[in-house]
Write an enzyme that holds these catalytic residues in place. Sequence first.
Site, short mmCIF file in Angstrom:
data_model
loop_
_atom_site.label_atom_id
_atom_site.label_comp_id
_atom_site.label_asym_id
_atom_site.label_seq_id
_atom_site.Cartn_x
_atom_site.Cartn_y
_atom_site.Cartn_z
CG ASP A 9 -1.97 1.07 1.20
OD1 ASP A 9 -3.13 0.76 1.48
OD2 ASP A 9 -1.64 2.23 0.90
CG ASP A 107 -2.78 3.42 -2.40
OD1 ASP A 107 -3.82 2.75 -2.27
OD2 ASP A 107 -2.19 3.98 -1.45
CD GLU A 108 -5.58 -1.47 -0.58
OE1 GLU A 108 -6.05 -2.35 0.11
OE2 GLU A 108 -6.21 -0.43 -0.87
P1 TTP Z 1 -5.20 5.09 0.99
O1 TTP Z 1 -4.17 4.04 0.70
O2 TTP Z 1 -6.35 4.74 1.86
O3 TTP Z 1 -4.50 6.37 1.65
P2 TTP Z 1 -3.08 7.02 1.36
O4 TTP Z 1 -2.30 6.22 0.39
O5 TTP Z 1 -3.28 8.46 1.00
O6 TTP Z 1 -2.41 7.01 2.82
P3 TTP Z 1 -1.82 5.75 3.61
O7 TTP Z 1 -0.36 6.06 3.77
O8 TTP Z 1 -2.55 5.75 4.91
O9 TTP Z 1 -2.06 4.53 2.79
O10 TTP Z 1 -5.81 5.63 -0.37
C1 TTP Z 1 -5.03 5.80 -1.56
C2 TTP Z 1 -5.46 7.06 -2.30
O11 TTP Z 1 -6.84 6.99 -2.61
C3 TTP Z 1 -5.25 8.33 -1.49
O12 TTP Z 1 -3.96 8.87 -1.64
C4 TTP Z 1 -6.33 9.23 -2.03
C5 TTP Z 1 -7.44 8.29 -2.48
N1 TTP Z 1 -8.54 8.29 -1.49
C6 TTP Z 1 -9.59 9.18 -1.69
O13 TTP Z 1 -9.63 9.93 -2.66
N2 TTP Z 1 -10.61 9.20 -0.75
C7 TTP Z 1 -10.62 8.38 0.35
O14 TTP Z 1 -11.55 8.44 1.19
C8 TTP Z 1 -9.51 7.47 0.53
C9 TTP Z 1 -9.47 6.55 1.74
C10 TTP Z 1 -8.52 7.46 -0.43
MG MG Z 2 -2.10 4.14 0.63
#
Ligand code: TTP
Ligand code: MG
Length: 347
Positions: A9, A107-108
């Site tokens: 992730d 992103d996962e």
């Molecule tokens: P995430 O992997 O949930 O968050 P992140 O990568 O920003 O942070 P983390 O380090 O905690 O993993 O989500 C990936 C992307 O998806 C995030 O950068 C933006 C988008 N996203 C949204 O647009 N709205 C949301 O509610 C979430 C959870 C994510």
């Molecule tokens: Mg993330």
Amino acid sequence: MGRIILHIDMDAFFAAIEERDNPRFAGKSIDIGADPKGERGRGVVSTANYEARKYGIGSAMPISWAYKANPDAIFLPPDFRRYSASSRNIMAILGKYAKKMQQVSVDEAYLEVTGSKLQVTSYKKAEEIARKIKKEIWEKEKLTCSIGIGPNKLIAKIASDEQKPDGLTIIKPNQVKNFLDPKLASVIPGIGPKSFAALKDIEVETISDLRKIPKEKLVEQFGVHGNQMWAMARGQDERIIEEEREIKSVGKQTTFQHDIKTSGPIVKAAFELLHGVFGELKESGLSGKTLIIVVRYAWFETHTSQETQDEALTLKDAKRLCLKLLLPYLGKERIRLVGVRISGLFN
Ligand code: TTP
Ligand code: MG
């Protein structure tokens, strides 16, 4: 021998890309999302970098709160084109490290490294792969990720969140119980806010509490999901890596600057969203048969309505259907948000 699964992730994904591409942002708080317009902005935060998270800012929070918490942050609208390009590069890197891969969001992804071309037979080898992945993503994309390694998707996913950002957490089968025990039951997929509240009513807060509840009682209270809760509380998860990266639907939504009651601007906004959705469908070479609309009233009550036709929807069909589906919601109450989505996709 059992499986070994990696969950990768990316860290603060959208915000990290902005930091990478704008060196002048270094060390600053960055909020990606709707325009805050002072404190009057509507809509939500997509994500925030780790600097901004120190102020309690995070995904899905109203942008006006983020502004109140730290008006000095850098506020940026999302630039999906750049984020998708980076996502594609990252997924291509990951794909080289395992035969079985499942991308679950922008992103996962999960990788199964047992039985792969690299013949991983031990957690030590899996760790080496994880380190190589981190290194290659850093070298090629200048971004960091967090990786969890475990005997199934559940453990890998929870582990990837354990030491963010730039983390690597390995949970071997004999460590699963101690790893899960103190965690909130709500980290288990399927235990959302509603179920978690119901669990709290029976004095379940952690996974160790959850494990004390007999299976019959969970099934009685939560139906079929009870079975999964029971198994996952024990670290058991048979879900396979689903390799087809199938797009199930394409949708867009917008929050209005002010809650509105007049039909014209609502329909116009919905049609604009449809144009965007059809643009994306065309890019991916997809068509769909089902249109779903979402309407959220000023007080947050949310309605969805959908219709399916026998053949692929053209933009014209979609507009006609959209109007029909929206009509019952128009002219009554003030509306905060409208969304459209096309599903039932095929090539
Ligand atoms: P995430 O992997 O949930 O968050 P992140 O990568 O920003 O942070 P983390 O380090 O905690 O993993 O989500 C990936 C992307 O998806 C995030 O950068 C933006 C988008 N996203 C949204 O647009 N709205 C949301 O509610 C979430 C959870 C994510
Ligand atoms: Mg993330």
